[in-house]
Every structure is written in structure tokens, then in C-alpha cells.
Design a protein around this motif. Sequence first.
Motif, PDB file in Angstrom:
ATOM      1  N   GLN A   1     -21.062 -70.035  13.984  1.00  0.00           N
ATOM      2  CA  GLN A   1     -19.804 -69.431  14.394  1.00  0.00           C
ATOM      3  C   GLN A   1     -19.841 -67.925  14.152  1.00  0.00           C
ATOM      4  N   ARG A   2     -19.392 -67.180  15.132  1.00  0.00           N
ATOM      5  CA  ARG A   2     -19.376 -65.734  15.014  1.00  0.00           C
ATOM      6  C   ARG A   2     -18.018 -65.306  14.488  1.00  0.00           C
ATOM      7  N   LEU A   3     -18.003 -64.882  13.240  1.00  0.00           N
ATOM      8  CA  LEU A   3     -16.752 -64.432  12.641  1.00  0.00           C
ATOM      9  C   LEU A   3     -16.275 -63.157  13.323  1.00  0.00           C
ATOM     10  N   PRO A   4     -14.975 -62.926  13.364  1.00  0.00           N
ATOM     11  CA  PRO A   4     -14.473 -61.704  14.006  1.00  0.00           C
ATOM     12  C   PRO A   4     -14.913 -60.451  13.260  1.00  0.00           C
ATOM     13  N   LEU A   5     -15.165 -59.390  14.008  1.00  0.00           N
ATOM     14  CA  LEU A   5     -15.369 -58.089  13.389  1.00  0.00           C
ATOM     15  C   LEU A   5     -14.036 -57.624  12.824  1.00  0.00           C
ATOM     16  N   LEU A   6     -14.052 -57.013  11.650  1.00  0.00           N
ATOM     17  CA  LEU A   6     -12.836 -56.470  11.061  1.00  0.00           C
ATOM     18  C   LEU A   6     -12.807 -54.964  11.302  1.00  0.00           C
ATOM     19  N   MET A   7     -11.790 -54.496  11.995  1.00  0.00           N
ATOM     20  CA  MET A   7     -11.591 -53.067  12.197  1.00  0.00           C
ATOM     21  C   MET A   7     -10.483 -52.627  11.249  1.00  0.00           C
ATOM     22  N   VAL A   8     -10.835 -51.868  10.219  1.00  0.00           N
ATOM     23  CA  VAL A   8      -9.851 -51.391   9.249  1.00  0.00           C
ATOM     24  C   VAL A   8      -9.533 -49.944   9.602  1.00  0.00           C
ATOM     25  N   ALA A   9      -8.342 -49.725  10.170  1.00  0.00           N
ATOM     26  CA  ALA A   9      -7.975 -48.420  10.718  1.00  0.00           C
ATOM     27  C   ALA A   9      -6.780 -47.836   9.979  1.00  0.00           C
ATOM     28  N   GLY A  10      -6.663 -46.518  10.024  1.00  0.00           N
ATOM     29  CA  GLY A  10      -5.520 -45.856   9.409  1.00  0.00           C
ATOM     30  C   GLY A  10      -5.851 -44.422   9.037  1.00  0.00           C
ATOM     31  N   LEU A  11      -4.862 -43.567   9.089  1.00  0.00           N
ATOM     32  CA  LEU A  11      -5.059 -42.167   8.727  1.00  0.00           C
ATOM     33  C   LEU A  11      -5.228 -42.010   7.216  1.00  0.00           C
ATOM     34  N   PRO A  12      -5.717 -40.859   6.756  1.00  0.00           N
ATOM     35  CA  PRO A  12      -5.792 -40.609   5.314  1.00  0.00           C
ATOM     36  C   PRO A  12      -4.428 -40.822   4.664  1.00  0.00           C
ATOM     37  N   GLY A  13      -4.440 -41.387   3.474  1.00  0.00           N
ATOM     38  CA  GLY A  13      -3.200 -41.585   2.746  1.00  0.00           C
ATOM     39  C   GLY A  13      -2.470 -42.877   3.046  1.00  0.00           C
ATOM     40  N   THR A  14      -3.016 -43.691   3.957  1.00  0.00           N
ATOM     41  CA  THR A  14      -2.387 -44.978   4.284  1.00  0.00           C
ATOM     42  C   THR A  14      -2.989 -46.132   3.484  1.00  0.00           C
ATOM     43  N   LEU A  15      -3.943 -45.839   2.607  1.00  0.00           N
ATOM     44  CA  LEU A  15      -4.651 -46.809   1.755  1.00  0.00           C
ATOM     45  C   LEU A  15      -5.688 -47.621   2.529  1.00  0.00           C
TER      46      LEU A  15
ATOM     47  N   ALA B   1     -20.801 -58.344  22.892  1.00  0.00           N
ATOM     48  CA  ALA B   1     -21.539 -59.170  21.921  1.00  0.00           C
ATOM     49  C   ALA B   1     -20.896 -60.548  21.749  1.00  0.00           C
ATOM     50  N   GLY B   2     -19.834 -60.826  22.497  1.00  0.00           N
ATOM     51  CA  GLY B   2     -19.158 -62.107  22.371  1.00  0.00           C
ATOM     52  C   GLY B   2     -18.419 -62.269  21.065  1.00  0.00           C
ATOM     53  N   ARG B   3     -17.877 -61.161  20.556  1.00  0.00           N
ATOM     54  CA  ARG B   3     -17.198 -61.192  19.263  1.00  0.00           C
ATOM     55  C   ARG B   3     -15.723 -60.867  19.421  1.00  0.00           C
ATOM     56  N   GLU B   4     -14.905 -61.544  18.624  1.00  0.00           N
ATOM     57  CA  GLU B   4     -13.499 -61.184  18.530  1.00  0.00           C
ATOM     58  C   GLU B   4     -13.341 -60.059  17.513  1.00  0.00           C
ATOM     59  N   VAL B   5     -12.225 -59.352  17.614  1.00  0.00           N
ATOM     60  CA  VAL B   5     -11.909 -58.256  16.697  1.00  0.00           C
ATOM     61  C   VAL B   5     -10.576 -58.563  16.023  1.00  0.00           C
ATOM     62  N   LEU B   6     -10.550 -58.441  14.703  1.00  0.00           N
ATOM     63  CA  LEU B   6      -9.293 -58.473  13.959  1.00  0.00           C
ATOM     64  C   LEU B   6      -9.020 -57.045  13.530  1.00  0.00           C
ATOM     65  N   ALA B   7      -8.072 -56.398  14.210  1.00  0.00           N
ATOM     66  CA  ALA B   7      -7.746 -55.001  13.938  1.00  0.00           C
ATOM     67  C   ALA B   7      -6.678 -54.929  12.860  1.00  0.00           C
ATOM     68  N   LEU B   8      -7.033 -54.376  11.711  1.00  0.00           N
ATOM     69  CA  LEU B   8      -6.111 -54.211  10.589  1.00  0.00           C
ATOM     70  C   LEU B   8      -5.673 -52.749  10.558  1.00  0.00           C
ATOM     71  N   GLU B   9      -4.421 -52.508  10.878  1.00  0.00           N
ATOM     72  CA  GLU B   9      -3.892 -51.142  10.976  1.00  0.00           C
ATOM     73  C   GLU B   9      -3.062 -50.828   9.743  1.00  0.00           C
ATOM     74  N   PHE B  10      -3.398 -49.756   9.031  1.00  0.00           N
ATOM     75  CA  PHE B  10      -2.660 -49.350   7.838  1.00  0.00           C
ATOM     76  C   PHE B  10      -1.788 -48.143   8.163  1.00  0.00           C
ATOM     77  N   LEU B  11      -0.495 -48.270   7.839  1.00  0.00           N
ATOM     78  CA  LEU B  11       0.500 -47.261   8.192  1.00  0.00           C
ATOM     79  C   LEU B  11       1.310 -46.870   6.970  1.00  0.00           C
ATOM     80  N   ALA B  12       1.801 -45.645   6.970  1.00  0.00           N
ATOM     81  CA  ALA B  12       2.706 -45.179   5.914  1.00  0.00           C
ATOM     82  C   ALA B  12       3.512 -44.015   6.462  1.00  0.00           C
ATOM     83  N   LEU B  13       4.707 -43.841   5.931  1.00  0.00           N
ATOM     84  CA  LEU B  13       5.544 -42.723   6.333  1.00  0.00           C
ATOM     85  C   LEU B  13       4.884 -41.395   5.935  1.00  0.00           C
ATOM     86  N   PRO B  14       5.093 -40.324   6.713  1.00  0.00           N
ATOM     87  CA  PRO B  14       4.497 -39.021   6.384  1.00  0.00           C
ATOM     88  C   PRO B  14       4.812 -38.555   4.970  1.00  0.00           C
ATOM     89  N   GLU B  15       6.040 -38.796   4.496  1.00  0.00           N
ATOM     90  CA  GLU B  15       6.382 -38.354   3.145  1.00  0.00           C
ATOM     91  C   GLU B  15       5.597 -39.120   2.078  1.00  0.00           C
TER      92      GLU B  15
END
Length: 207
Positions: A3-17, A100-114
Motif C-alpha cells: 500500500q502506498r501511504l499518502p505523501l504528507l505536505m506540511v505547509a505554513g508560513l514562518p510562525g505558524t508552528l 507516482a500514483g500517490r495521494e497527498v494529505l496536505a496539512l496547512e498550519f495557520l495563525a493570526l498575524p499578531e
Amino acid sequence: MEQRLPLLMVAGLPGTLREQAAGILGGHLSGYQKLEFGKANTRRNQPEHKPVSREEAYGRFHLELEKRLSSTQGTAPLILTAPYETALQRVGLYNIASGAGREVLALEFLALPETVRQRLQRRPKALVEYDALQAGHQSLRQEFPIPYKEPEPMFHHVSAVSFVTDPVGTVGPRDSPFTTMISRLTDTVQPVYGRVREILCSRMRVQ
């Protein structure tokens, strides 16, 4: 067939953890290896002498991804961590995964500008980077709204989840260290996401 596990895309701007989350997942998500944006652009641990454009840097990053997938017949479970602040960068990854026949799990990290500015007050370079990337990221939000809309047919292999990492009480009620907003999860992605959320809820500190 394996089984081809999904690729994990960990995205987010600096400061979003984003980087904190990717590090935790890389250490506790069994079988996955981390591929970090920027690391592919070094030679013998030294920065490249010639500066490259951001899109060229992403091109190199995705080339490294293609090499990893090719050497493992497409089965490598990988965590890709990068800001991914534009639609073009994301579509590049989604197309590689599709080929490549792979699914993607896109993990988006967000935070308020302040929240971000408070976190980055002792990291001036990261704060400058955040300010520079914000405009592109705002444009991206128009194409990939939060909460995520159903993906276009060409992105049927992409599931997207958002983690809002502002401190508890800042962004509405919640019963966990961060809220989540989900577009869709396939049968393959669902168990991986369940494990991801379990790991982050138990080990990630949101300040």
C-alpha cells in the motif's frame, strides 16, 4: 502489492508552528521520513554560492522528491515541509504525486498575524520572511479557500486539513490544542490523518 501511504505536505508560513509539527511527525510517525525545503539546495552542508529564485528552489526541492520516489518505485512515505505559499508550488507537488500514483494529505498550519509576530519577535530574519511571503499566501487563499472547498477534479488525490495554531481562546471555542478544518479524507488518508492528529494533540505545544 504494498500500500502506498499518502505523501504528507506540511505547509505554513514562518510562525505558524509548521516546523515544530513536521519535526514531531518525523520523529513519531512510523515509517515516514522528512524532506525539508532548503536542505536540497546545499552542497556538503554549505549554502550554494549562487542565490536562486524561490521558484527555482522549489524546482530543486521537487526534483529531490522525484528522485526519492523513483528510487523506491514510488512507495517512499515522505513528509514534505515547506511554506508552499503559492498555488504554483502546490500544483507542482500535486502533479508529481499524481504521476507516482500517490495521494497527498496536505496539512496547512495557520495563525493570526499578531500571533505570528509575537512568536517571531526574537527571530528577525523569520519575521522578514513572513512579511515577504504574506502577499503570495493571501493570493493563494483565494484559490484554495479556508475552509477548503472540494478540490478540482485534477486534485482528486489531494485531501486538505487546516490547523489553526493560535492560543486557546483566540479563535473561537475548541476542545483540543488547535482547531481543524477538513476538505475531504479518502479511505487511504483517513487512518494516517487519525494518527497525525493523535500525535500532534499529545505532543505539540501551542503558545
